[in-house]
Enzyme design. Structure first.
Site, short mmCIF file in Angstrom:
data_model
loop_
_atom_site.label_atom_id
_atom_site.label_comp_id
_atom_site.label_asym_id
_atom_site.label_seq_id
_atom_site.Cartn_x
_atom_site.Cartn_y
_atom_site.Cartn_z
N HIS A 1 -10.08 11.40 -0.53
CA HIS A 1 -9.55 10.17 -1.13
C HIS A 1 -8.06 10.03 -0.83
O HIS A 1 -7.57 8.95 -0.46
CB HIS A 1 -9.81 10.21 -2.64
CG HIS A 1 -9.63 8.91 -3.33
ND1 HIS A 1 -8.46 8.57 -3.98
CD2 HIS A 1 -10.47 7.87 -3.52
CE1 HIS A 1 -8.60 7.38 -4.52
NE2 HIS A 1 -9.80 6.92 -4.26
N TYR B 1 -5.80 -1.15 -13.20
CA TYR B 1 -7.20 -1.19 -13.60
C TYR B 1 -7.61 0.14 -14.23
O TYR B 1 -7.09 1.19 -13.87
CB TYR B 1 -8.12 -1.53 -12.41
CG TYR B 1 -8.15 -0.51 -11.31
CD1 TYR B 1 -9.16 0.45 -11.23
CD2 TYR B 1 -7.18 -0.50 -10.30
CE1 TYR B 1 -9.21 1.38 -10.21
CE2 TYR B 1 -7.22 0.42 -9.27
CZ TYR B 1 -8.23 1.36 -9.23
OH TYR B 1 -8.27 2.28 -8.21
#
EC number: 1.3.98.5
Length: 231
Positions: free
Chosen positions: A156, A133
């Site tokens: 993250h 993506y």
């Protein structure tokens, strides 16, 4: 695995192209052996122009508008463009296809962690499943202090610490299309990608994502299996 030479890898220019296609039902007919041979030969020949075909992926059913995706990478973007054009022009499979989406990225060193090397560039084998993506950061992201962005990216990364079997390929795409980044996750099982993506939603960096579609997900398949599965 041998110790990676991060300086050499980060000095490497490598373009990636993810190209997604659909096939009209019945366009390939019922007798497909010659189509398989033609496509197999074509993809093998791409190595002669310096293009690596990382994989073919069956995305049918995970999207209503697409049937398969091709991942290629090369030192020059012109080589990827030539492969894309020749596939559509010279192969029976390519001539039966309609382009759905295509995106290009370029490996550049990670901003804060120079050891963060895309799996494909580190010499890792392709995963059995993939999720690709593009994404665009918020307008504020690049204006934040370095330490703030470093903290959020570290968080993250920590969110993914339980998913070492999911291998990331994150590459910049600035000026190469409509997106800033393209990300391809590879894994031995699809559920691992699903669970990881859910985990990553609960991080501060998520607040700075402005766009992150379309998604293209599916198993890596050999040419023969792909052609036989097409409508």
């Amino acid at each position: 695995m041998a110790r990676l030479d991060y300086d050499a890898l980060n000095a490497t220019l490598r373009y990636l192209m993810f190209s997604v296609f659909s096939v009209s039902p019945g366009a390939l007919g019922d007798q497909r052996d010659a189509i398989i041979d033609d496509a197999s030969t074509f993809f093998k020949q791409q190595e002669e122009r310096g293009v690596v075909v990382r994989g073919l992926y069956d995305v049918a059913g995970l999207r209503a508008d697409a049937d398969f995706m091709v991942w290629t990478h090369a030192e020059r973007v012109e080589a990827l463009q030539a492969t894309y054009a020749d596939f559509r022009r010279t192969t029976t499979l390519g001539r039966a296809c309609t382009p759905v989406w295509s995106g290009v990225g370029l490996h550049r060193p990670a901003e804060f962690n120079k050891s963060h090397i895309p799996a494909f560039l580190a010499g890792e084998e392709p995963g059995a499943y993939i999720c690709v993506y593009p994404f665009v950061r918020s307008y504020e992201w690049y204006l934040l202090p370095d330490e703030e962005r470093r903290r959020m990216l570290a968080e993250h990364g920590m969110a993914a610490r339980g998913y070492k079997d999911v291998r990331a390929n994150t590459v910049p795409a600035f000026a190469l299309g409509d997106y800033e980044w393209i990300l391809a996750f590879e894994a031995p099982e699809l559920d691992r990608i699903v669970d990881l993506m859910r985990e990553l939603r609960a991080t501060d960096a998520r607040r700075h994502t402005r766009a992150e579609t379309p998604f293209f997900t599916g198993p890596r398949v050999p040419v023969e299996q792909l052609v036989h599965s097409l409508p």
